[in-house]
Design an enzyme around this catalytic site. Structure first.
Site, PDB file in Angstrom:
ATOM      1  N   GLU A 196       1.414  32.336  38.311  1.00 35.06           N
ATOM      2  CA  GLU A 196       2.610  32.735  37.576  1.00 35.06           C
ATOM      3  C   GLU A 196       2.984  34.157  37.961  1.00 35.06           C
ATOM      4  OE1 GLU A 196       3.381  30.319  33.853  1.00 35.06           O
ATOM      5  OE2 GLU A 196       2.033  31.900  33.251  1.00 35.06           O
ATOM      6  N   SER A 227       9.966  30.676  34.927  1.00 33.98           N
ATOM      7  CA  SER A 227      11.364  30.252  34.865  1.00 33.98           C
ATOM      8  C   SER A 227      11.602  28.860  35.452  1.00 33.98           C
ATOM      9  CB  SER A 227      12.270  31.298  35.529  1.00 33.98           C
ATOM     10  OG  SER A 227      12.206  32.513  34.797  1.00 33.98           O
ATOM     11  N   GLY A 285      10.010  34.335  32.249  1.00 29.46           N
ATOM     12  CA  GLY A 285      11.031  34.633  31.258  1.00 29.46           C
ATOM     13  C   GLY A 285      12.181  35.453  31.810  1.00 29.46           C
ATOM     14  N   GLU A 293       1.298  37.600  29.589  1.00 29.51           N
ATOM     15  CA  GLU A 293       1.582  38.348  28.351  1.00 29.51           C
ATOM     16  C   GLU A 293       0.292  38.826  27.697  1.00 29.51           C
ATOM     17  OE1 GLU A 293       4.146  35.333  26.749  1.00 29.51           O
ATOM     18  OE2 GLU A 293       5.502  35.770  28.404  1.00 29.51           O
ATOM     19  N   GLY A 339       7.462  27.871  30.058  1.00 25.74           N
ATOM     20  CA  GLY A 339       7.649  28.565  28.788  1.00 25.74           C
ATOM     21  C   GLY A 339       8.963  28.148  28.141  1.00 25.74           C
ATOM     22  N   GLY A 340      10.000  28.959  28.336  1.00 24.01           N
ATOM     23  CA  GLY A 340      11.281  28.786  27.651  1.00 24.01           C
ATOM     24  C   GLY A 340      11.840  27.373  27.695  1.00 24.01           C
ATOM     25  N   HIS A 356      -3.019  34.621  30.567  1.00 28.73           N
ATOM     26  CA  HIS A 356      -1.553  34.569  30.707  1.00 28.73           C
ATOM     27  C   HIS A 356      -1.029  35.997  30.862  1.00 28.73           C
ATOM     28  CE1 HIS A 356       2.670  34.177  29.610  1.00 28.73           C
ATOM     29  NE2 HIS A 356       2.567  32.938  30.047  1.00 28.73           N
ATOM     30  N   ASN A 358       3.963  26.002  27.476  1.00 33.85           N
ATOM     31  CA  ASN A 358       3.464  27.155  26.722  1.00 33.85           C
ATOM     32  C   ASN A 358       4.573  27.582  25.764  1.00 33.85           C
ATOM     33  OD1 ASN A 358       2.483  29.549  25.754  1.00 33.85           O
ATOM     34  ND2 ASN A 358       2.815  30.705  27.666  1.00 33.85           N
ATOM     35  N   TRP A 359       4.381  27.241  24.496  1.00 36.87           N
ATOM     36  CA  TRP A 359       5.436  27.550  23.513  1.00 36.87           C
ATOM     37  C   TRP A 359       5.432  29.026  23.104  1.00 36.87           C
ATOM     38  CZ3 TRP A 359       5.050  22.892  19.535  1.00 36.87           C
ATOM     39  CH2 TRP A 359       5.559  21.746  20.148  1.00 36.87           C
ATOM     40  N   LYS A 360       4.438  29.768  23.556  1.00 32.65           N
ATOM     41  CA  LYS A 360       4.323  31.188  23.169  1.00 32.65           C
ATOM     42  C   LYS A 360       4.407  31.282  21.643  1.00 32.65           C
ATOM     43  CE  LYS A 360       6.469  32.285  27.531  1.00 32.65           C
ATOM     44  NZ  LYS A 360       6.795  33.333  28.434  1.00 32.65           N
TER      45      LYS A 360
HETATM   46  C1  PEP Z   1       5.008  31.053  30.743  1.00 32.96           C
HETATM   47  O1  PEP Z   1       5.073  31.498  29.603  1.00 32.96           O
HETATM   48  O2  PEP Z   1       3.913  30.729  31.199  1.00 32.96           O
HETATM   49  C2  PEP Z   1       6.249  30.923  31.521  1.00 32.96           C
HETATM   50  C3  PEP Z   1       6.160  30.528  32.749  1.00 32.96           C
HETATM   51  O3  PEP Z   1       7.427  31.239  30.868  1.00 32.96           O
HETATM   52  P1  PEP Z   1       8.924  30.899  31.398  1.00 32.96           P
HETATM   53  O4  PEP Z   1       8.903  29.463  31.861  1.00 32.96           O
HETATM   54  O5  PEP Z   1       9.795  31.113  30.199  1.00 32.96           O
HETATM   55  O6  PEP Z   1       9.203  31.840  32.511  1.00 32.96           O
END
Ligand code: PEP
Length: 257
Positions: free
Chosen positions: A176, A221, A182, A106, A242-243, A104, A17-19
């Protein structure tokens, strides 16, 4: 790619997930570099969720035989109309997406998306012939109150409420925990396994034995350092990242963990 939802062995799903990162130029370069170096592994599907504006460039960058599937991070539930700023599931399909993230954290916590919204979005995604990847997870406050199981089961039932049994079993789920997204904090593999088992039990109430075919990913994370131990945990069928999916090296190492 393995046909989604048909494997009793639950092939893995590793999803990025590049957000709101990687515009079209960066997305194309990322995918060209990744596609040149990633030799697809038979036991897993790799999915990329770029920003909608970067989807076409990401697909183009991946070349003629992309080793991955593509999705978008959000859609609105109507197919078209006066909804300024939104995109629909049929448009996502037309643009080359096969998957859509729904619910998600966010979307839920920054943009106020409700359980009812996730139901309408999952239904719209299915109607368009795409696969929803429904995210569920508790906040730190809900965890501290001891309501994690209640929250994830409520979000699960609500998100799948407008789907029939076949649609529910071909959907992909992600657990999640919001306090892990994040933040650098990760659920332990044991914690993740326990909640995944709760989610699968909840699914069993909805779709019976076919619950065993549904892939449940862990997200929060994930890094190259913890990907292998998370993937080894019982009931963890893949990762939503994500990150650590934004850098080609780190993403390659997670995809091959
Ligand atoms: C996500 O955006 O779904 C996520 C899990 O982000 P991160 O890996 O950065 O915590």
């Amino acid at each position: 790619m393995t046909a989604i939802g048909t494997s009793a062995l639950r092939s893995r799903v590793i999803a990025a997930n590049w957000k709101m990162n990687h515009g079209p130029t960066a997305a194309r370069a990322f995918m060209a570099s990744f596609a040149a170096r990633y030799a697809p592994l038979p036991d897993r599907d790799v999915l990329i969720f770029p920003p909608a504006l970067s989807l076409a460039a990401a697909i183009a960058g991946a070349g003629e035989r992309p080793p991955v599937g593509f999705g978008v991070q959000n859609v609105y539930w109507a197919d078209k109309g006066a909804f300024t700023g939104e995109s629909s599931a049929p448009m996502a399909k037309d643009a080359g997406a096969d998957f859509v993230l729904v619910g998600h954290s966010e979307r839920r916590h920054v943009f106020g998306e409700t359980d009812g919204d996730t139901a309408k979005k999952c239904a719209a995604v299915e109607r368009a012939g795409l696969t929803p990847l429904l995210c569920v997870g508790e906040t730190l406050e809900e965890r501290d109150r001891g309501t994690t199981e209640e929250v994830v089961l409520r979000q699960l039932r609500a998100g799948l409420a407008e789907l029939d049994q076949r649609e529910a079993t071909t959907s992909i789920l992600a657990y999640e925990p919001v306090w892990c997204i994040g933040t650098g904090r990760t659920a332990t593999p044991e914690d993740a396994s326990r909640i995944h088992a709760v989610i699968r039990e909840g699914l069993r109430d909805l779709v019976g034995d076919r619950a065993r075919d549904v892939r449940i990913l862990y997200g929060g994370s994930v890094t190259p350092d913890n990907a292998t131990s998370l993937l080894a945990a019982p009931e963890v069928d893949g990762l939503l990242v994500g990150g650590a999916s934004l850098d080609v090296e780190s993403w390659l190492s997670i995809c091959t963990a």
